[in-house]
Design an enzyme around this catalytic site. Sequence first.
Site, PDB file in Angstrom:
ATOM      1  N   HIS A  16     -47.864 -11.934  38.188  1.00  0.00           N
ATOM      2  CA  HIS A  16     -48.213 -12.708  39.394  1.00  0.00           C
ATOM      3  C   HIS A  16     -47.358 -13.966  39.422  1.00  0.00           C
ATOM      4  CE1 HIS A  16     -51.689 -14.430  42.087  1.00  0.00           C
ATOM      5  NE2 HIS A  16     -50.520 -14.971  42.402  1.00  0.00           N
ATOM      6  N   GLU A 199     -59.417 -15.674  45.794  1.00  0.00           N
ATOM      7  CA  GLU A 199     -58.945 -16.936  45.208  1.00  0.00           C
ATOM      8  C   GLU A 199     -59.816 -18.046  45.805  1.00  0.00           C
ATOM      9  OE1 GLU A 199     -54.977 -18.034  46.435  1.00  0.00           O
ATOM     10  OE2 GLU A 199     -54.680 -19.430  44.755  1.00  0.00           O
TER      11      GLU A 199
HETATM   12  N1  ADE Z   1     -48.404 -18.286  47.902  1.00  0.00           N
HETATM   13  C1  ADE Z   1     -47.896 -18.841  46.805  1.00  0.00           C
HETATM   14  N2  ADE Z   1     -48.857 -19.097  45.920  1.00  0.00           N
HETATM   15  C2  ADE Z   1     -50.022 -18.681  46.464  1.00  0.00           C
HETATM   16  C3  ADE Z   1     -51.370 -18.654  46.031  1.00  0.00           C
HETATM   17  N3  ADE Z   1     -51.750 -19.128  44.844  1.00  0.00           N
HETATM   18  N4  ADE Z   1     -52.289 -18.166  46.875  1.00  0.00           N
HETATM   19  C4  ADE Z   1     -51.931 -17.704  48.070  1.00  0.00           C
HETATM   20  N5  ADE Z   1     -50.693 -17.692  48.520  1.00  0.00           N
HETATM   21  C5  ADE Z   1     -49.734 -18.178  47.724  1.00  0.00           C
HETATM   22 ZN    ZN Z   2     -50.217 -16.155  44.001  1.00  0.00          ZN
END
Ligand code: ADE
Ligand code: ZN
Length: 335
Positions: A16, A199
């Site tokens: 990731h 997230e």
């Molecule tokens: N683009 C880059 N980093 C990200 C993240 N942590 N969450 C969502 N989009 C992203």
């Molecule tokens: Zn990300």
Amino acid sequence: MDIKELISKIPKAELHLHIEGTLEPELFFKLASRNGIEIPYSSVDELRNAYQFNCLQDFLDIYYQGTHVLINEEDFYDLTWEYLTKCKEQNIVHTEIMFDPQSHTERGIAFKTVIQGISKACQQAEKEYEISSFLIMSYLRHLSEKSAFEILELSKPFKHLIKAVGLDSSELGHPPSKFQRVFEASVAEGYIPLAHAGEEGPPDYIWQAIDVLKIKRIDHGNRCLEDEKLVQEIIRRDLALTVCPLSNTALQVVEDIKDHPLKKMLDLGLRVTINSDDPAYFGGQLMANFEAIIRALDLEQKEIIQLVKNSFQYSLLDDEVKSMKIADVENFIEQ
Ligand code: ADE
Ligand code: ZN
């Protein structure tokens, strides 16, 4: 061997990582100057000081601003090569790199410029560093379905360079279901479906990502812990979560690293990997993420080795290569 040496030397994968999130302030200034672009910061320190975020959107505003210095193929090459050199230093032997083509095509940069610059660095790293890599073309969820379809179309001549599609950017208000059709079309082109989910977004977004988009791996996924049935389903389907500890604290997904749910995830039986997400913005590379989480949660060596093995097991590598990489980890531990 102490823990720091162990995590530095053990062969590992990163699953990731946003290439645009590896843009260090020094390179930002260099590219701005090379391309004659005016920037609203007078020094590297001033720019770094701006990296204080209360949420994902705060970060994204600065992250997209950063992309404006990336103009020519050599800029994308330099950015990627700098990251891959850091991989070499950390014994990352395989990496799955996300890129956000819409953040460039929306500024008038050709898709070809972006993908060729990134790919050339990847090909060179394969030869010079023996690092393998895959590219994940990520759709920006704050943009429309139509825009995602346009990118899918632009990607077709470069299909041989792209392994998977992802979904990133502002999560709240942009549920996975918005992208059902473009994900179906992407899978029909041979791309493996992946997505950020949970997230900041609720467990329902993770359900949608696994049921509607049919993703093979969950980026972040922290909020699955709010839904017991969802946790059991993720385990049953053997889907991994790509967890990003320093990203989670920088974006206030987790208040303090000591409260990070990684250990709880492991104890529940979730398959987890450690990753850096956007290392230039969140205070450290993959190694720093390992060090921070191991120290904060007092992880045992057994758990650390499991996390490293997971990084290969849940990669997009072929089964045969996975087995070889996991055997390399086991050989390293025996020595
Ligand atoms: N683009 C880059 N980093 C990200 C993240 N942590 N969450 C969502 N989009 C992203
Ligand atoms: Zn990300």
